[in-house]
Design a protein around this motif. Sequence first.
Motif, PDB file in Angstrom:
ATOM      1  N   SER A   1       0.826  -1.213   0.000  1.00  0.00           N
ATOM      2  CA  SER A   1       0.000   0.000   0.000  1.00  0.00           C
ATOM      3  C   SER A   1       0.861   1.264   0.000  1.00  0.00           C
ATOM      4  O   SER A   1       0.362   2.346  -0.268  1.00  0.00           O
ATOM      5  CB  SER A   1      -0.923  -0.006   1.219  1.00  0.00           C
ATOM      6  N   SER A   2       2.142   1.138   0.291  1.00  0.00           N
ATOM      7  CA  SER A   2       3.044   2.290   0.322  1.00  0.00           C
ATOM      8  C   SER A   2       3.983   2.334  -0.880  1.00  0.00           C
ATOM      9  O   SER A   2       4.944   3.106  -0.889  1.00  0.00           O
ATOM     10  CB  SER A   2       3.876   2.243   1.603  1.00  0.00           C
ATOM     11  N   ALA A   3       3.697   1.524  -1.877  1.00  0.00           N
ATOM     12  CA  ALA A   3       4.592   1.437  -3.041  1.00  0.00           C
ATOM     13  C   ALA A   3       4.702   2.750  -3.783  1.00  0.00           C
ATOM     14  O   ALA A   3       5.745   3.070  -4.351  1.00  0.00           O
ATOM     15  CB  ALA A   3       4.124   0.345  -3.988  1.00  0.00           C
ATOM     16  N   TYR A   4       3.659   3.557  -3.763  1.00  0.00           N
ATOM     17  CA  TYR A   4       3.693   4.819  -4.501  1.00  0.00           C
ATOM     18  C   TYR A   4       4.793   5.749  -3.983  1.00  0.00           C
ATOM     19  O   TYR A   4       5.259   6.628  -4.696  1.00  0.00           O
ATOM     20  CB  TYR A   4       2.336   5.526  -4.443  1.00  0.00           C
ATOM     21  N   LYS A   5       5.231   5.549  -2.749  1.00  0.00           N
ATOM     22  CA  LYS A   5       6.285   6.389  -2.180  1.00  0.00           C
ATOM     23  C   LYS A   5       7.649   6.076  -2.796  1.00  0.00           C
ATOM     24  O   LYS A   5       8.487   6.949  -2.946  1.00  0.00           O
ATOM     25  CB  LYS A   5       6.388   6.179  -0.671  1.00  0.00           C
ATOM     26  N   LYS A   6       7.875   4.824  -3.131  1.00  0.00           N
ATOM     27  CA  LYS A   6       9.190   4.388  -3.610  1.00  0.00           C
ATOM     28  C   LYS A   6       9.208   3.987  -5.080  1.00  0.00           C
ATOM     29  O   LYS A   6      10.208   4.140  -5.752  1.00  0.00           O
ATOM     30  CB  LYS A   6       9.682   3.186  -2.785  1.00  0.00           C
TER      31      LYS A   6
ATOM     32  N   VAL B   1       8.723   4.897  -8.134  1.00  0.00           N
ATOM     33  CA  VAL B   1       8.532   6.031  -9.024  1.00  0.00           C
ATOM     34  C   VAL B   1       9.163   5.702 -10.371  1.00  0.00           C
ATOM     35  O   VAL B   1      10.353   5.425 -10.456  1.00  0.00           O
ATOM     36  CB  VAL B   1       9.180   7.303  -8.433  1.00  0.00           C
ATOM     37  N   GLN B   2       8.338   5.731 -11.389  1.00  0.00           N
ATOM     38  CA  GLN B   2       8.830   5.449 -12.732  1.00  0.00           C
ATOM     39  C   GLN B   2       8.487   6.634 -13.625  1.00  0.00           C
ATOM     40  O   GLN B   2       7.396   7.181 -13.550  1.00  0.00           O
ATOM     41  CB  GLN B   2       8.196   4.183 -13.283  1.00  0.00           C
ATOM     42  N   VAL B   3       9.414   7.021 -14.454  1.00  0.00           N
ATOM     43  CA  VAL B   3       9.191   8.122 -15.381  1.00  0.00           C
ATOM     44  C   VAL B   3       9.221   7.541 -16.787  1.00  0.00           C
ATOM     45  O   VAL B   3      10.262   7.089 -17.251  1.00  0.00           O
ATOM     46  CB  VAL B   3      10.273   9.213 -15.218  1.00  0.00           C
ATOM     47  N   PRO B   4       8.069   7.549 -17.463  1.00  0.00           N
ATOM     48  CA  PRO B   4       8.061   7.023 -18.828  1.00  0.00           C
ATOM     49  C   PRO B   4       8.799   7.953 -19.776  1.00  0.00           C
ATOM     50  O   PRO B   4       8.926   9.153 -19.527  1.00  0.00           O
ATOM     51  CB  PRO B   4       6.564   6.942 -19.169  1.00  0.00           C
ATOM     52  N   VAL B   5       9.275   7.391 -20.863  1.00  0.00           N
ATOM     53  CA  VAL B   5      10.024   8.148 -21.866  1.00  0.00           C
ATOM     54  C   VAL B   5       9.235   8.108 -23.171  1.00  0.00           C
ATOM     55  O   VAL B   5       8.734   7.059 -23.573  1.00  0.00           O
ATOM     56  CB  VAL B   5      11.426   7.525 -22.065  1.00  0.00           C
TER      57      VAL B   5
ATOM     58  N   VAL C   1       8.665  11.986 -19.616  1.00  0.00           N
ATOM     59  CA  VAL C   1       7.342  12.587 -19.500  1.00  0.00           C
ATOM     60  C   VAL C   1       6.891  12.452 -18.045  1.00  0.00           C
ATOM     61  O   VAL C   1       6.680  11.336 -17.563  1.00  0.00           O
ATOM     62  CB  VAL C   1       6.331  11.886 -20.437  1.00  0.00           C
ATOM     63  N   PRO C   2       6.749  13.577 -17.314  1.00  0.00           N
ATOM     64  CA  PRO C   2       6.358  13.493 -15.912  1.00  0.00           C
ATOM     65  C   PRO C   2       4.914  13.011 -15.765  1.00  0.00           C
ATOM     66  O   PRO C   2       4.023  13.443 -16.488  1.00  0.00           O
ATOM     67  CB  PRO C   2       6.516  14.922 -15.398  1.00  0.00           C
TER      68      PRO C   2
ATOM     69  N   GLU D   1      -2.242   9.218 -12.194  1.00  0.00           N
ATOM     70  CA  GLU D   1      -2.407   9.263 -13.643  1.00  0.00           C
ATOM     71  C   GLU D   1      -1.893   7.975 -14.273  1.00  0.00           C
ATOM     72  O   GLU D   1      -0.965   7.349 -13.761  1.00  0.00           O
ATOM     73  CB  GLU D   1      -1.639  10.447 -14.238  1.00  0.00           C
ATOM     74  N   ILE D   2      -2.478   7.604 -15.379  1.00  0.00           N
ATOM     75  CA  ILE D   2      -2.050   6.406 -16.108  1.00  0.00           C
ATOM     76  C   ILE D   2      -0.944   6.821 -17.077  1.00  0.00           C
ATOM     77  O   ILE D   2      -1.156   7.705 -17.931  1.00  0.00           O
ATOM     78  CB  ILE D   2      -3.240   5.774 -16.858  1.00  0.00           C
ATOM     79  N   PRO D   3       0.252   6.225 -16.945  1.00  0.00           N
ATOM     80  CA  PRO D   3       1.394   6.642 -17.773  1.00  0.00           C
ATOM     81  C   PRO D   3       1.126   6.599 -19.276  1.00  0.00           C
ATOM     82  O   PRO D   3       1.557   7.481 -20.004  1.00  0.00           O
ATOM     83  CB  PRO D   3       2.498   5.661 -17.386  1.00  0.00           C
ATOM     84  N   ASP D   4       0.392   5.582 -19.751  1.00  0.00           N
ATOM     85  CA  ASP D   4       0.140   5.475 -21.189  1.00  0.00           C
ATOM     86  C   ASP D   4      -0.651   6.671 -21.714  1.00  0.00           C
ATOM     87  O   ASP D   4      -0.377   7.189 -22.797  1.00  0.00           O
ATOM     88  CB  ASP D   4      -0.615   4.177 -21.507  1.00  0.00           C
TER      89      ASP D   4
END
Length: 144
Positions: A45-50, A52-56, A64-65, A70-73
């Motif tokens: 449940s705390s995964a959002y803290k660590k 962090v992926q930034v799509p390219v 792309v921040p 938000e859904i990365p796609d």
Amino acid sequence: MELPGLGRHCSERACRRLDFLPLKCDACGEAFCKDHIRYDDHKCSSAYKKNVQVPVCPLCNAPVPVQKGEIPDIVVEAHMDKDCKYNPAQQKQRIFTNKCLKPGCKRKEMMKLVCEQCSGNFCIKHRHPLDHDCKGSSHPISKA
């Protein structure tokens, strides 16, 4: 002989395996076995803290921040429609642009190979003073 003070049980409810080398999740702080240490494996449940992926962007290779939730796609698709700096003409740019100055030679190189004596740009084959009949100095240095 039982050693009750060694190891810990996996915090995943379906597993509860006694692990003598438990791994601590860096997001939630719980102990897990090797099979459940990944965020997805124990539904952290705390995964959002660590995590962090930034799509390219696949077109312009720019990061792309993505905001939380938000859904990365969808965000990358919106970037491609509005903000993308992709230029198809840029793909057509030539890499080998440095033409050899030796008369009769038509070779081009990716990098400039400048003669120290005459300051001319030559290909790899004609880069040495004796190979391009250098006029920069009265006597050429020995041929390699």
